[in-house]
Design a protein around this motif. Structure first.
Motif, PDB file in Angstrom:
ATOM      1  N   ALA A 157       1.056  -1.010   0.103  1.00  0.00           N
ATOM      2  CA  ALA A 157       0.092  -0.070  -0.104  1.00  0.00           C
ATOM      3  C   ALA A 157       0.940   1.225  -0.123  1.00  0.00           C
ATOM      4  CB  ALA A 157      -0.931  -0.024   1.437  1.00  0.00           C
ATOM      5  N   LYS A 158       0.541   2.135  -1.037  1.00  0.00           N
ATOM      6  CA  LYS A 158       1.203   3.386  -0.960  1.00  0.00           C
ATOM      7  C   LYS A 158       0.100   4.354  -1.486  1.00  0.00           C
ATOM      8  CE  LYS A 158       5.228   3.195   1.271  1.00  0.00           C
ATOM      9  NZ  LYS A 158       5.182   3.678   2.690  1.00  0.00           N
ATOM     10  N   ASN A 159      -0.022   5.699  -1.396  1.00  0.00           N
ATOM     11  CA  ASN A 159      -0.821   6.532  -1.912  1.00  0.00           C
ATOM     12  C   ASN A 159      -0.270   7.316  -3.041  1.00  0.00           C
ATOM     13  OD1 ASN A 159      -3.278   5.877  -0.758  1.00  0.00           O
ATOM     14  ND2 ASN A 159      -3.037   7.387   0.652  1.00  0.00           N
ATOM     15  N   HIS A 160      -0.887   7.811  -3.878  1.00  0.00           N
ATOM     16  CA  HIS A 160      -0.266   8.877  -4.989  1.00  0.00           C
ATOM     17  C   HIS A 160      -1.331   9.992  -4.887  1.00  0.00           C
ATOM     18  CE1 HIS A 160       1.921   5.289  -6.138  1.00  0.00           C
ATOM     19  NE2 HIS A 160       2.737   6.066  -6.954  1.00  0.00           N
ATOM     20  N   GLY A 161      -0.707  11.354  -5.291  1.00  0.00           N
ATOM     21  CA  GLY A 161      -1.837  12.323  -5.266  1.00  0.00           C
ATOM     22  C   GLY A 161      -1.657  13.213  -6.516  1.00  0.00           C
ATOM     23  N   ILE A 162      -2.678  13.643  -6.685  1.00  0.00           N
ATOM     24  CA  ILE A 162      -2.991  14.686  -7.910  1.00  0.00           C
ATOM     25  C   ILE A 162      -3.450  16.263  -7.246  1.00  0.00           C
ATOM     26  CG2 ILE A 162      -4.129  15.272  -9.962  1.00  0.00           C
ATOM     27  CD1 ILE A 162      -4.444  12.108 -10.253  1.00  0.00           C
ATOM     28  N   VAL A 163      -2.540  16.996  -7.725  1.00  0.00           N
ATOM     29  CA  VAL A 163      -2.769  18.508  -7.328  1.00  0.00           C
ATOM     30  C   VAL A 163      -3.345  19.401  -8.438  1.00  0.00           C
ATOM     31  CG1 VAL A 163      -1.698  20.571  -6.195  1.00  0.00           C
ATOM     32  CG2 VAL A 163      -0.974  18.406  -5.578  1.00  0.00           C
ATOM     33  N   LEU A 164      -4.472  19.532  -8.534  1.00  0.00           N
ATOM     34  CA  LEU A 164      -5.371  20.509  -9.482  1.00  0.00           C
ATOM     35  C   LEU A 164      -4.984  21.968  -9.362  1.00  0.00           C
ATOM     36  CD1 LEU A 164      -8.759  18.453  -9.524  1.00  0.00           C
ATOM     37  CD2 LEU A 164      -6.873  18.087 -10.827  1.00  0.00           C
ATOM     38  N   PRO A 165      -5.235  22.667 -10.536  1.00  0.00           N
ATOM     39  CA  PRO A 165      -4.689  24.176 -10.556  1.00  0.00           C
ATOM     40  C   PRO A 165      -5.619  24.713  -9.592  1.00  0.00           C
ATOM     41  CG  PRO A 165      -4.905  23.142 -12.617  1.00  0.00           C
ATOM     42  CD  PRO A 165      -5.270  22.167 -12.065  1.00  0.00           C
ATOM     43  N   ASP A 166      -6.753  24.555  -9.070  1.00  0.00           N
ATOM     44  CA  ASP A 166      -7.626  25.143  -8.305  1.00  0.00           C
ATOM     45  C   ASP A 166      -7.317  24.707  -6.597  1.00  0.00           C
ATOM     46  OD1 ASP A 166      -8.778  22.652  -8.781  1.00  0.00           O
ATOM     47  OD2 ASP A 166     -10.851  23.580  -8.772  1.00  0.00           O
ATOM     48  N   ALA A 167      -6.678  23.940  -6.754  1.00  0.00           N
ATOM     49  CA  ALA A 167      -6.540  23.488  -5.259  1.00  0.00           C
ATOM     50  C   ALA A 167      -5.860  24.472  -4.091  1.00  0.00           C
ATOM     51  CB  ALA A 167      -5.283  22.429  -5.234  1.00  0.00           C
ATOM     52  N   ASP A 168      -6.528  24.372  -2.909  1.00  0.00           N
ATOM     53  CA  ASP A 168      -6.130  25.162  -1.801  1.00  0.00           C
ATOM     54  C   ASP A 168      -4.803  24.915  -1.409  1.00  0.00           C
ATOM     55  OD1 ASP A 168      -5.487  26.555   0.504  1.00  0.00           O
ATOM     56  OD2 ASP A 168      -7.434  25.999   1.432  1.00  0.00           O
ATOM     57  N   MET A 169      -3.911  25.705  -1.960  1.00  0.00           N
ATOM     58  CA  MET A 169      -2.164  25.321  -1.744  1.00  0.00           C
ATOM     59  C   MET A 169      -1.500  25.334  -0.275  1.00  0.00           C
ATOM     60  SD  MET A 169      -0.049  24.035  -3.755  1.00  0.00           S
ATOM     61  CE  MET A 169      -0.255  24.366  -5.347  1.00  0.00           C
ATOM     62  N   ASP A 170      -2.627  25.891   0.430  1.00  0.00           N
ATOM     63  CA  ASP A 170      -1.998  26.000   1.870  1.00  0.00           C
ATOM     64  C   ASP A 170      -2.382  24.655   2.499  1.00  0.00           C
ATOM     65  OD1 ASP A 170      -1.049  28.793   1.936  1.00  0.00           O
ATOM     66  OD2 ASP A 170      -2.952  29.465   2.671  1.00  0.00           O
ATOM     67  N   GLN A 171      -3.656  24.256   2.296  1.00  0.00           N
ATOM     68  CA  GLN A 171      -3.901  22.788   2.688  1.00  0.00           C
ATOM     69  C   GLN A 171      -3.029  21.741   1.886  1.00  0.00           C
ATOM     70  OE1 GLN A 171      -6.565  22.720   4.917  1.00  0.00           O
ATOM     71  NE2 GLN A 171      -5.762  20.635   5.189  1.00  0.00           N
ATOM     72  N   VAL A 172      -2.992  21.876   0.625  1.00  0.00           N
ATOM     73  CA  VAL A 172      -2.053  21.020   0.186  1.00  0.00           C
ATOM     74  C   VAL A 172      -0.432  20.516   0.808  1.00  0.00           C
ATOM     75  CG1 VAL A 172      -0.720  20.527  -2.226  1.00  0.00           C
ATOM     76  CG2 VAL A 172      -3.156  21.107  -1.972  1.00  0.00           C
ATOM     77  N   ILE A 173       0.043  22.062   1.172  1.00  0.00           N
ATOM     78  CA  ILE A 173       1.398  21.759   1.592  1.00  0.00           C
ATOM     79  C   ILE A 173       1.356  21.040   3.050  1.00  0.00           C
ATOM     80  CG2 ILE A 173       3.310  23.159   2.404  1.00  0.00           C
ATOM     81  CD1 ILE A 173       3.045  22.652  -0.371  1.00  0.00           C
ATOM     82  N   LYS A 174       0.369  21.403   3.692  1.00  0.00           N
ATOM     83  CA  LYS A 174       0.150  21.134   5.120  1.00  0.00           C
ATOM     84  C   LYS A 174      -0.281  19.448   5.202  1.00  0.00           C
ATOM     85  CE  LYS A 174      -2.762  21.208   9.150  1.00  0.00           C
ATOM     86  NZ  LYS A 174      -4.318  21.733   9.606  1.00  0.00           N
ATOM     87  N   ASP A 175      -1.138  19.142   4.174  1.00  0.00           N
ATOM     88  CA  ASP A 175      -1.187  17.750   4.102  1.00  0.00           C
ATOM     89  C   ASP A 175      -0.145  16.924   3.593  1.00  0.00           C
ATOM     90  OD1 ASP A 175      -3.865  18.132   4.851  1.00  0.00           O
ATOM     91  OD2 ASP A 175      -4.658  18.232   2.906  1.00  0.00           O
ATOM     92  N   LEU A 176       0.608  17.447   2.645  1.00  0.00           N
ATOM     93  CA  LEU A 176       1.647  16.517   1.951  1.00  0.00           C
ATOM     94  C   LEU A 176       2.760  16.504   2.916  1.00  0.00           C
ATOM     95  CD1 LEU A 176       2.072  17.898  -1.824  1.00  0.00           C
ATOM     96  CD2 LEU A 176       1.275  15.810  -0.787  1.00  0.00           C
ATOM     97  N   ALA A 177       2.989  17.537   3.851  1.00  0.00           N
ATOM     98  CA  ALA A 177       4.455  17.446   4.746  1.00  0.00           C
ATOM     99  C   ALA A 177       3.923  16.389   5.640  1.00  0.00           C
ATOM    100  CB  ALA A 177       4.234  18.596   5.673  1.00  0.00           C
TER     101      ALA A 177
END
Length: 375
Positions: free
Chosen positions: A250-270
Protein backbone atom coordinates in the motif's frame (compact mmCIF):
# COMPACT_ATOMS: atom_id res chain seq x y z
CA UNK A 1 20.08 -8.13 27.93
CA UNK A 2 16.29 -8.17 28.09
CA UNK A 3 14.68 -11.20 26.45
CA UNK A 4 11.26 -10.76 24.86
CA UNK A 5 9.43 -14.05 25.30
CA UNK A 6 6.44 -15.68 23.68
CA UNK A 7 3.03 -15.43 25.35
CA UNK A 8 1.27 -18.78 25.23
CA UNK A 9 -1.73 -20.09 27.17
CA UNK A 10 -1.93 -17.03 29.40
CA UNK A 11 1.72 -16.84 30.45
CA UNK A 12 5.17 -15.84 29.27
CA UNK A 13 6.85 -18.80 27.59
CA UNK A 14 10.58 -19.38 27.14
CA UNK A 15 11.35 -20.79 23.73
CA UNK A 16 14.03 -23.41 23.25
CA UNK A 17 15.12 -22.69 19.69
CA UNK A 18 18.27 -20.86 20.75
CA UNK A 19 17.58 -18.38 17.95
CA UNK A 20 17.10 -14.69 18.65
CA UNK A 21 16.70 -11.44 16.73
CA UNK A 22 18.08 -8.14 17.99
CA UNK A 23 15.60 -5.41 18.87
CA UNK A 24 17.19 -1.99 18.40
CA UNK A 25 16.53 1.46 19.76
CA UNK A 26 16.32 3.38 16.46
CA UNK A 27 17.16 6.64 18.26
CA UNK A 28 20.61 5.40 19.31
CA UNK A 29 21.34 2.46 17.04
CA UNK A 30 21.96 0.28 20.09
CA UNK A 31 20.56 -3.18 20.77
CA UNK A 32 18.09 -2.84 23.64
CA UNK A 33 16.67 -6.38 23.76
CA UNK A 34 16.55 -9.65 21.92
CA UNK A 35 13.41 -11.48 20.88
CA UNK A 36 13.06 -15.22 20.82
CA UNK A 37 12.35 -16.84 17.45
CA UNK A 38 9.90 -19.73 17.61
CA UNK A 39 10.33 -23.26 16.37
CA UNK A 40 7.58 -25.10 14.52
CA UNK A 41 6.90 -26.95 17.77
CA UNK A 42 6.46 -23.73 19.71
CA UNK A 43 3.98 -22.44 17.15
CA UNK A 44 2.14 -25.73 17.52
CA UNK A 45 2.09 -25.22 21.29
CA UNK A 46 0.41 -21.83 20.81
CA UNK A 47 -2.11 -23.27 18.35
CA UNK A 48 -2.92 -26.12 20.71
CA UNK A 49 -3.47 -23.63 23.54
CA UNK A 50 -5.84 -21.69 21.31
CA UNK A 51 -7.63 -24.87 20.28
CA UNK A 52 -8.07 -25.92 23.92
CA UNK A 53 -9.56 -22.52 24.73
CA UNK A 54 -11.91 -22.46 21.74
CA UNK A 55 -14.81 -24.58 23.01
CA UNK A 56 -15.22 -22.60 26.21
CA UNK A 57 -14.72 -19.20 24.60
CA UNK A 58 -16.98 -19.80 21.58
CA UNK A 59 -19.77 -21.03 23.85
CA UNK A 60 -19.52 -17.93 26.04
CA UNK A 61 -22.47 -15.75 25.12
CA UNK A 62 -21.69 -12.68 23.00
CA UNK A 63 -22.68 -10.24 25.74
CA UNK A 64 -20.03 -11.63 28.08
CA UNK A 65 -17.42 -11.62 25.33
CA UNK A 66 -18.33 -7.99 24.67
CA UNK A 67 -17.76 -7.15 28.35
CA UNK A 68 -14.22 -8.50 28.01
CA UNK A 69 -13.68 -6.17 25.05
CA UNK A 70 -15.05 -3.22 27.04
CA UNK A 71 -12.60 -3.96 29.85
CA UNK A 72 -9.72 -4.48 27.41
CA UNK A 73 -10.48 -1.06 25.91
CA UNK A 74 -10.45 0.50 29.37
CA UNK A 75 -7.12 -1.13 30.25
CA UNK A 76 -5.45 -0.05 27.01
CA UNK A 77 -6.60 3.52 27.59
CA UNK A 78 -5.37 3.40 31.20
CA UNK A 79 -1.96 2.19 30.00
CA UNK A 80 -1.76 4.46 26.96
CA UNK A 81 1.38 6.33 28.05
CA UNK A 82 3.29 3.15 28.90
CA UNK A 83 2.29 1.48 25.63
CA UNK A 84 3.19 4.55 23.55
CA UNK A 85 6.62 4.89 25.14
CA UNK A 86 7.31 1.19 24.63
CA UNK A 87 6.17 1.39 21.02
CA UNK A 88 8.29 4.46 20.27
CA UNK A 89 11.37 2.94 21.88
CA UNK A 90 11.33 0.03 19.42
CA UNK A 91 9.78 1.55 16.30
CA UNK A 92 11.15 5.10 16.48
CA UNK A 93 7.94 7.01 15.72
CA UNK A 94 7.28 10.01 17.93
CA UNK A 95 5.05 9.57 20.99
CA UNK A 96 2.11 11.38 19.39
CA UNK A 97 2.22 8.99 16.44
CA UNK A 98 2.45 6.01 18.79
CA UNK A 99 -0.63 7.17 20.66
CA UNK A 100 -2.39 7.53 17.32
CA UNK A 101 -1.30 3.98 16.43
CA UNK A 102 -2.91 2.68 19.62
CA UNK A 103 -6.03 4.84 19.29
CA UNK A 104 -6.71 3.64 15.75
CA UNK A 105 -6.53 0.09 17.04
CA UNK A 106 -8.94 0.96 19.83
CA UNK A 107 -11.47 2.19 17.28
CA UNK A 108 -11.85 -1.40 16.08
CA UNK A 109 -11.99 -2.64 19.69
CA UNK A 110 -14.86 -0.15 20.19
CA UNK A 111 -16.64 -1.75 17.24
CA UNK A 112 -16.02 -5.19 18.76
CA UNK A 113 -17.70 -4.02 21.97
CA UNK A 114 -20.96 -3.96 20.02
CA UNK A 115 -20.47 -7.43 18.57
CA UNK A 116 -23.72 -9.00 19.90
CA UNK A 117 -25.77 -6.99 17.41
CA UNK A 118 -23.38 -7.73 14.52
CA UNK A 119 -23.61 -11.47 15.25
CA UNK A 120 -27.35 -11.66 14.66
CA UNK A 121 -28.32 -13.97 11.84
CA UNK A 122 -31.17 -13.56 9.39
CA UNK A 123 -34.47 -15.32 8.74
CA UNK A 124 -36.61 -15.06 5.63
CA UNK A 125 -40.11 -16.55 5.70
CA UNK A 126 -41.47 -17.80 2.38
CA UNK A 127 -38.34 -17.30 0.29
CA UNK A 128 -39.86 -19.87 -2.08
CA UNK A 129 -42.86 -22.21 -2.14
CA UNK A 130 -42.69 -23.92 1.22
CA UNK A 131 -39.13 -22.62 1.73
CA UNK A 132 -37.86 -20.54 4.63
CA UNK A 133 -34.24 -19.37 4.72
CA UNK A 134 -32.12 -18.64 7.77
CA UNK A 135 -28.44 -17.84 8.33
CA UNK A 136 -26.23 -18.24 11.39
CA UNK A 137 -22.91 -16.59 12.20
CA UNK A 138 -20.45 -18.96 13.87
CA UNK A 139 -16.74 -18.68 14.73
CA UNK A 140 -14.22 -20.71 12.73
CA UNK A 141 -11.93 -21.86 15.53
CA UNK A 142 -8.23 -21.00 15.77
CA UNK A 143 -7.27 -18.08 13.51
CA UNK A 144 -3.98 -16.23 13.14
CA UNK A 145 -2.54 -12.83 12.30
CA UNK A 146 0.87 -11.96 10.84
CA UNK A 147 1.49 -8.24 11.34
CA UNK A 148 4.10 -5.68 10.18
CA UNK A 149 6.49 -3.41 12.05
CA UNK A 150 4.97 -0.06 11.13
CA UNK A 151 1.81 -0.30 13.31
CA UNK A 152 2.61 -2.79 16.08
CA UNK A 153 -0.50 -1.88 18.10
CA UNK A 154 -3.10 -0.86 15.53
CA UNK A 155 -2.91 -3.75 13.07
CA UNK A 156 -2.84 -6.53 15.70
CA UNK A 157 -5.89 -4.97 17.38
CA UNK A 158 -7.62 -4.67 14.00
CA UNK A 159 -7.15 -8.41 13.57
CA UNK A 160 -7.57 -10.01 16.97
CA UNK A 161 -10.24 -7.62 18.28
CA UNK A 162 -13.06 -8.73 16.01
CA UNK A 163 -11.80 -12.32 15.69
CA UNK A 164 -11.87 -12.84 19.46
CA UNK A 165 -15.12 -10.94 20.00
CA UNK A 166 -16.98 -13.26 17.61
CA UNK A 167 -15.72 -16.33 19.46
CA UNK A 168 -12.50 -17.37 17.71
CA UNK A 169 -9.20 -17.87 19.50
CA UNK A 170 -6.09 -16.23 18.13
CA UNK A 171 -2.39 -16.75 17.46
CA UNK A 172 -0.51 -13.53 16.67
CA UNK A 173 2.91 -13.46 14.96
CA UNK A 174 4.02 -9.80 15.19
CA UNK A 175 7.06 -8.25 13.58
CA UNK A 176 10.27 -9.22 15.33
CA UNK A 177 11.50 -5.62 14.94
CA UNK A 178 9.11 -4.17 17.57
CA UNK A 179 7.49 -7.10 19.41
CA UNK A 180 6.99 -5.78 22.95
CA UNK A 181 3.67 -3.97 22.52
CA UNK A 182 1.85 -7.02 21.07
CA UNK A 183 2.93 -9.04 24.11
CA UNK A 184 1.71 -6.30 26.43
CA UNK A 185 -1.65 -6.22 24.63
CA UNK A 186 -1.99 -9.98 25.17
CA UNK A 187 -1.30 -9.50 28.87
CA UNK A 188 -3.99 -6.81 29.03
CA UNK A 189 -6.47 -9.07 27.21
CA UNK A 190 -5.89 -11.71 29.90
CA UNK A 191 -6.33 -9.07 32.61
CA UNK A 192 -9.57 -7.98 30.93
CA UNK A 193 -11.05 -11.43 31.51
CA UNK A 194 -10.21 -13.45 28.41
CA UNK A 195 -9.40 -17.06 29.39
CA UNK A 196 -5.91 -18.51 28.98
CA UNK A 197 -5.18 -19.39 25.36
CA UNK A 198 -7.66 -16.99 23.77
CA UNK A 199 -4.85 -14.68 22.62
CA UNK A 200 -1.34 -16.08 22.12
CA UNK A 201 1.76 -14.33 20.75
CA UNK A 202 4.65 -16.16 19.10
CA UNK A 203 7.67 -14.35 17.73
CA UNK A 204 9.58 -15.54 14.75
CA UNK A 205 10.68 -15.40 11.16
CA UNK A 206 9.80 -17.52 8.13
CA UNK A 207 9.87 -20.68 10.26
CA UNK A 208 6.99 -19.36 12.40
CA UNK A 209 5.10 -17.99 9.39
CA UNK A 210 5.27 -21.31 7.57
CA UNK A 211 4.21 -23.18 10.71
CA UNK A 212 1.08 -21.00 10.91
CA UNK A 213 0.29 -21.27 7.19
CA UNK A 214 0.53 -25.07 7.18
CA UNK A 215 -0.94 -25.93 10.59
CA UNK A 216 -4.12 -28.01 10.16
CA UNK A 217 -5.86 -26.39 13.17
CA UNK A 218 -5.44 -22.81 11.91
CA UNK A 219 -8.54 -22.05 9.86
CA UNK A 220 -7.86 -18.48 8.71
CA UNK A 221 -4.89 -16.12 8.42
CA UNK A 222 -4.77 -12.34 8.10
CA UNK A 223 -1.57 -10.69 6.86
CA UNK A 224 -0.29 -7.16 6.29
CA UNK A 225 3.15 -6.58 4.77
CA UNK A 226 5.04 -6.36 1.50
CA UNK A 227 3.47 -7.45 -1.78
CA UNK A 228 5.91 -10.31 -2.39
CA UNK A 229 5.24 -11.83 1.03
CA UNK A 230 1.51 -11.20 0.65
CA UNK A 231 1.52 -13.35 -2.49
CA UNK A 232 3.45 -16.06 -0.66
CA UNK A 233 1.13 -15.99 2.36
CA UNK A 234 -1.99 -16.15 0.19
CA UNK A 235 -0.75 -18.97 -2.03
CA UNK A 236 0.61 -21.07 0.85
CA UNK A 237 -2.40 -20.52 3.08
CA UNK A 238 -4.90 -21.23 0.31
CA UNK A 239 -3.00 -24.38 -0.69
CA UNK A 240 -3.47 -25.53 2.90
CA UNK A 241 -7.25 -24.91 2.80
CA UNK A 242 -7.29 -21.72 4.86
CA UNK A 243 -9.24 -18.53 4.44
CA UNK A 244 -6.61 -15.85 3.83
CA UNK A 245 -6.68 -12.10 3.55
CA UNK A 246 -3.27 -10.84 2.46
CA UNK A 247 -2.79 -7.09 2.19
CA UNK A 248 0.45 -5.81 0.69
CA UNK A 249 2.10 -2.95 -1.12
CA UNK A 250 0.00 0.00 0.00
CA UNK A 251 1.16 3.50 -0.96
CA UNK A 252 -0.85 6.54 -2.00
CA UNK A 253 -0.38 8.86 -4.95
CA UNK A 254 -1.73 12.40 -5.16
CA UNK A 255 -2.87 14.73 -7.91
CA UNK A 256 -2.77 18.49 -7.31
CA UNK A 257 -5.21 20.39 -9.51
CA UNK A 258 -4.75 24.06 -10.49
CA UNK A 259 -7.63 25.21 -8.28
CA UNK A 260 -6.38 23.39 -5.16
CA UNK A 261 -6.07 25.23 -1.85
CA UNK A 262 -2.26 25.26 -1.83
CA UNK A 263 -2.00 26.08 1.89
CA UNK A 264 -3.96 22.93 2.65
CA UNK A 265 -2.02 20.93 0.05
CA UNK A 266 1.34 21.78 1.62
CA UNK A 267 0.08 20.99 5.11
CA UNK A 268 -1.38 17.67 4.01
CA UNK A 269 1.64 16.65 1.94
CA UNK A 270 4.06 17.40 4.77
CA UNK A 271 2.16 15.04 7.03
CA UNK A 272 1.31 12.39 4.46
CA UNK A 273 4.71 12.15 2.77
CA UNK A 274 7.03 12.62 5.74
CA UNK A 275 4.93 11.75 8.80
CA UNK A 276 6.14 8.70 10.75
CA UNK A 277 9.25 8.86 8.51
CA UNK A 278 7.16 7.69 5.56
CA UNK A 279 6.62 4.28 7.15
CA UNK A 280 2.82 4.37 7.09
CA UNK A 281 1.08 1.96 4.74
CA UNK A 282 -0.83 4.90 3.31
CA UNK A 283 2.09 7.31 3.00
CA UNK A 284 1.95 9.62 -0.01
CA UNK A 285 5.36 9.62 -1.73
CA UNK A 286 4.36 10.60 -5.29
CA UNK A 287 2.50 13.75 -6.33
CA UNK A 288 1.51 14.76 -9.86
CA UNK A 289 0.72 18.49 -10.25
CA UNK A 290 -1.51 19.39 -13.20
CA UNK A 291 0.20 22.08 -15.29
CA UNK A 292 3.58 23.83 -15.02
CA UNK A 293 2.24 26.73 -12.97
CA UNK A 294 0.85 24.35 -10.34
CA UNK A 295 4.06 22.34 -10.37
CA UNK A 296 6.27 25.40 -9.92
CA UNK A 297 4.20 26.72 -7.03
CA UNK A 298 4.06 23.30 -5.36
CA UNK A 299 7.84 22.92 -5.63
CA UNK A 300 8.51 26.41 -4.30
CA UNK A 301 6.16 25.96 -1.35
CA UNK A 302 7.48 22.49 -0.47
CA UNK A 303 11.10 23.67 -0.58
CA UNK A 304 10.14 26.43 1.84
CA UNK A 305 8.19 24.03 4.08
CA UNK A 306 10.78 21.27 4.45
CA UNK A 307 13.25 23.23 6.64
CA UNK A 308 10.48 23.80 9.19
CA UNK A 309 10.03 20.05 9.61
CA UNK A 310 11.80 18.90 12.75
CA UNK A 311 13.41 15.47 12.83
CA UNK A 312 14.13 14.32 16.37
CA UNK A 313 14.22 11.46 18.84
CA UNK A 314 10.92 9.73 19.42
CA UNK A 315 10.50 11.33 22.85
CA UNK A 316 10.89 14.87 21.47
CA UNK A 317 7.43 16.40 21.75
CA UNK A 318 8.34 19.03 19.15
CA UNK A 319 9.57 16.59 16.51
CA UNK A 320 7.48 15.95 13.42
CA UNK A 321 9.01 12.51 12.94
CA UNK A 322 11.76 10.32 14.33
CA UNK A 323 14.18 7.72 12.99
CA UNK A 324 13.30 4.83 10.72
CA UNK A 325 13.12 1.38 12.28
CA UNK A 326 16.49 -0.18 11.34
CA UNK A 327 19.84 0.70 9.81
CA UNK A 328 18.97 -1.51 6.83
CA UNK A 329 15.77 0.47 6.27
CA UNK A 330 17.66 3.77 6.41
CA UNK A 331 20.28 2.48 3.94
CA UNK A 332 17.56 1.18 1.62
CA UNK A 333 15.93 4.64 1.52
CA UNK A 334 19.31 6.23 0.78
CA UNK A 335 19.77 3.67 -1.99
CA UNK A 336 16.45 4.63 -3.59
CA UNK A 337 17.45 8.30 -3.47
CA UNK A 338 20.73 7.49 -5.20
CA UNK A 339 18.88 5.41 -7.79
CA UNK A 340 16.63 8.41 -8.53
CA UNK A 341 19.67 10.61 -9.09
CA UNK A 342 21.29 8.03 -11.37
CA UNK A 343 18.09 7.74 -13.43
CA UNK A 344 18.03 11.49 -14.06
CA UNK A 345 15.52 12.87 -11.57
CA UNK A 346 16.33 16.25 -10.03
CA UNK A 347 17.11 15.92 -6.32
CA UNK A 348 15.90 19.27 -4.99
CA UNK A 349 16.34 18.48 -1.28
CA UNK A 350 18.72 15.71 -0.15
CA UNK A 351 18.14 14.31 3.36
CA UNK A 352 20.83 11.63 3.28
CA UNK A 353 23.42 13.61 5.20
CA UNK A 354 21.11 14.39 8.10
CA UNK A 355 22.63 13.73 11.52
CA UNK A 356 21.13 14.44 14.93
CA UNK A 357 23.58 15.79 17.46
CA UNK A 358 24.08 13.34 20.29
CA UNK A 359 22.35 10.58 18.31
CA UNK A 360 24.76 10.19 15.41
CA UNK A 361 24.32 6.40 15.42
CA UNK A 362 20.53 6.62 15.27
CA UNK A 363 18.66 5.66 12.11
CA UNK A 364 17.73 9.18 11.03
CA UNK A 365 17.25 10.45 7.51
CA UNK A 366 16.10 13.94 6.58
CA UNK A 367 13.20 14.90 4.32
CA UNK A 368 14.06 14.60 0.62
CA UNK A 369 12.33 15.97 -2.47
CA UNK A 370 12.62 15.01 -6.14
CA UNK A 371 11.30 16.91 -9.14
CA UNK A 372 11.06 16.02 -12.84
CA UNK A 373 10.88 12.31 -12.17
CA UNK A 374 10.47 10.27 -15.33
CA UNK A 375 8.73 6.90 -15.62
Amino acid sequence: MRDIRHFIDGAAFDGASGRFADVFDPNTGEVQARVQLATTGEVDRAVQAAQNAFDGWSSTNPQRRARVMFEFKRLVEANMDELAELLSSEHGKVIADSKGDIQRGLEVIEFACGIPHALKGEYTYGAGPGIDVYSMRQPLGVVAGITPFNFPAMIPMWMFGVAIAVGNTFVLKPSERDPSVPVRLAELMLEAGAPNGVLNVVHGDKTAVDAILTHPLVHAVSFVGSSDIAHYVYQTGAANHKRVQAMGGAKNHGIVLPDADMDQVIKDLAGAAYGSAGERCMALPVVVPVGKKTADELRERMVAEIPSMRVGVSTDAGAHYGPVVTAQHRDRIAGWIEKGVQEGAELVVDGRDFSLQGHEKGYFIGPSLFDHVKP
